[in-house]
Design an enzyme around this catalytic site. Structure first.
Site, short mmCIF file in Angstrom:
data_model
loop_
_atom_site.label_atom_id
_atom_site.label_comp_id
_atom_site.label_asym_id
_atom_site.label_seq_id
_atom_site.Cartn_x
_atom_site.Cartn_y
_atom_site.Cartn_z
N HIS A 325 -2.20 -54.78 -87.03
CA HIS A 325 -2.17 -53.66 -87.98
C HIS A 325 -2.80 -52.39 -87.42
CE1 HIS A 325 -6.07 -55.46 -88.22
NE2 HIS A 325 -6.53 -54.43 -88.90
N ASP A 326 -3.29 -52.44 -86.19
CA ASP A 326 -3.90 -51.25 -85.58
C ASP A 326 -3.05 -50.66 -84.46
OD1 ASP A 326 -6.20 -51.47 -87.18
OD2 ASP A 326 -7.12 -52.89 -85.78
#
Ligand code: NOJ
Length: 535
Positions: A325-326
């Site tokens: 998610h980064d």
């Protein structure tokens, strides 16, 4: 060179393919445009059908959401956005009934500034919780990962507090035994409920220099980069004492049997390996982000795989990921076609795999206009590529206008390219990315050689990467064409067990095989050592 992964006793997490759910974006059940626990529960059969073994859910704890849940205000609760504790218990029970493991995110480095501990800590210099956080009369030069000084002045008490991320995320003081005890109790709270493990946020940052020395300047810093890059993270990251904390954390999990401790660690390979711990008493799986960072060429990939496997301490267990998610999604980083080859490569590597929701569909980053950005990393340092909204957009379940994700207004746009690869459509297409992932998952579960067999004959040449996976029973040759041209690979005899072009599965190979651009395959071969040769 031959890397013996070893037929160790295979705990569930060693064989596992873990699926990361970003809960805000997976499935909404109440029309507020944000995913929730009941939504995840309603989709449990999807995980079973896909064939994954465990789900890891990014933080679901009560939070002001300054960093979308990575700012925790209560380690033993559920944020109303995601539902209730009953919803969680229900989800856990139903997941376990289906044989799915559930891993939670644990955020030990910092709390929310709304956490009662910090509210107490900042209330006065002599509050008993003052020393639960890092207070100083003067800041040093440490920089936040989101840009700017990592110190915030608190007018009330006239001191600065440390925040490696947002000022709304004050850093806990892990040198204080009371902090440790409280945090370990939070772990026990969830372990008693039956959660199967934790992914530990920024594990390598938990302890900082006890003298708060300034970081040295980074000679490679260039204007326009995050201010974090101005200095080398010598004193505020990867400090030797962190390993004691990790070992204690591992001890807490072991009170409960076979649970898994996964550490989020962005460090060079050699430093990463320390997180397995002395005598392997550290993280079971220090996340291996090499494939997130490696240039997508045959030479670089072969070198990276070699360096990582060669550096593994004896008895440790490897792991691999393509996204989270980064980071920009794999299909956006290398293109949709090459992402199929990346999936095949991933499923050919030894150890535990983690996939990020939507990778199995070929989801791509959705461009978010600057004035619609939600991510604080983007808002604090606009336009320098720090934003993470593009890889956090809603899961497309069907072709309807809101893709079955919500009945309300989705918190991030769905994006046309992602709508086109919705689950309903992808399931019907026998050659979709989803079909490829399902095939690869089935193969991996059927063939222990791919999980825990030896990896040998690793080579790169002519922009093709190849290696062999084998155990006493079977051998597989893996070939991946990283070029945009046709390649011919010499294989004496075998049959194609998996291919980015699913039409070719089952094809018999004798003498040689042609690989289209970005084509990759797993070939079951008879004589591992001599049968696959790149020509
Ligand atoms: C790492 C998490 O993956 C990221 O999303 C978060 O912003 C930071 N840690 C701070 O908790």
């Amino acid at each position: 060179m031959e890397y013996r992964v070893g037929m160790q006793d295979l705990s569930w997490w060693k064989r596992a393919v873990i699926y990361q759910v970003y809960p805000r974006s997976f499935q909404d059940s109440n029309g507020d445009g944000i995913g929730d626990l009941e939504g995840i529960r309603a989709r449990l059969d999807y995980f079973v059908d896909l064939g994954v073994d465990a789900i890891w859910i990014s933080p679901i704890y009560p939070s002001p959401m300054a960093d979308f849940g990575y700012d925790v205000a209560d380690y033993c609760g559920i944020d109303p956005i995601f539902g209730t504790m009953e919803d969680f218990d229900h989800l856990l029970e139903k997941a376990h009934q289906r044989g799915l493991r559930l891993i939670l995110d644990f955020v030990p480095n910092h709390t929310s500034d709304q956490h009662p501990w910090f509210v107490a800590s900042r209330s006065s210099r002599d509050n008993p919780k003052r020393n639960w956080y890092r207070w100083r009369d003067q800041p040093n030069n440490w920089q936040s990962h989101f840009g700017g000084s990592a110190w915030e002045f608190d007018g009330e008490t006239g001191q600065y507090y440390l925040h490696e991320f947002l000022k709304e995320q004050p850093d806990l003081n892990w040198r204080n035994p009371a902090v440790k005890a409280a945090m370990f109790d939070a772990l026990r709270f969830w372990l008693r409920k039956g959660v199967d493990g934790f992914r530990v946020d920024v594990m390598w940052l938990m302890i900082k220099d006890d003298q708060f020395r300034d970081n040295p300047p980074n000679p490679a810093y260039e204007a326009g980069q995050s201010t974090r890059n101005k200095f080398l993270p010598v004193y505020d990251a990867d400090r030797p004492e962190v390993h004691e904390v990790v070992a204690e954390m591992r001890g807490v999990l072991e009170e409960f049997g076979d649970r898994v401790l996964i550490g989020e660690i962005y460090l060079p390979i050699e430093r990463l390996m320390h997180y397995y711990g002395r005598e392997l008493r550290g993280a079971n799986l220090p996340f291996n982000f090499q494939l997130l960072q490696c240039p997508w060429t045959a030479d670089d990939l072969a070198r990276t795989i070699d360096e990582y496997l060669s550096a593994l301490p004896a008895g440790s267990w490897p792991n691999w990921v393509l996204g989270n998610h980064d980071k920009s999604r794999i299909a956006s980083r290398i293109g949709l076609n090459m992402a199929r080859a990346a999936a095949l490569l991933l499923f050919s590597l030894p150890g535990t795999l983690t996939i990020y929701y939507g990778e199995e569909l070929g989801m791509q980053d959705v461009p978010i206009p600057p004035d619609e950005a939600h991510d604080p990393a983007e808002k604090r340092q606009p336009g320098i590529g720090m934003g993470r909204d593009p890889e956090r957009t809603p899961m497309p379940w069907d072709p309807s206008p809101l893709c079955g994700f919500t009945d309300g207004l989705p918190w991030l746009p769905i994006g046309e390219a992602n709508r086109a690869v919705n689950v309903e459509f992808s399931r019907k297409d026998p050659h979709s990315m989803l079909s490829l992932y399902r095939h690869l998952l089935q193969l991996r579960h059927a063939e222990p050689a791919l999980v825990s067999g030896r990896l040998s004959e690793l080579k790169a040449g002519n922009r093709v990467i190849q290696f062999v996976r084998s155990d006493a029973r079977k051998a597989f040759g893996i070939v991946v064409n990283l070029s945009e041209e046709l390649r011919r690979v010499a294989v004496k005899a075998g049959s194609i067990a998996a291919c980015t072009d699913l039409h070719r599965v089952g094809e018999l190979v004798s003498d040689g095989v042609n690989l289209a651009p970005a084509e990759a395959m797993i070939i079951e071969v008879r004589d591992a050592a001599t049968n696959v040769v790149i020509v």
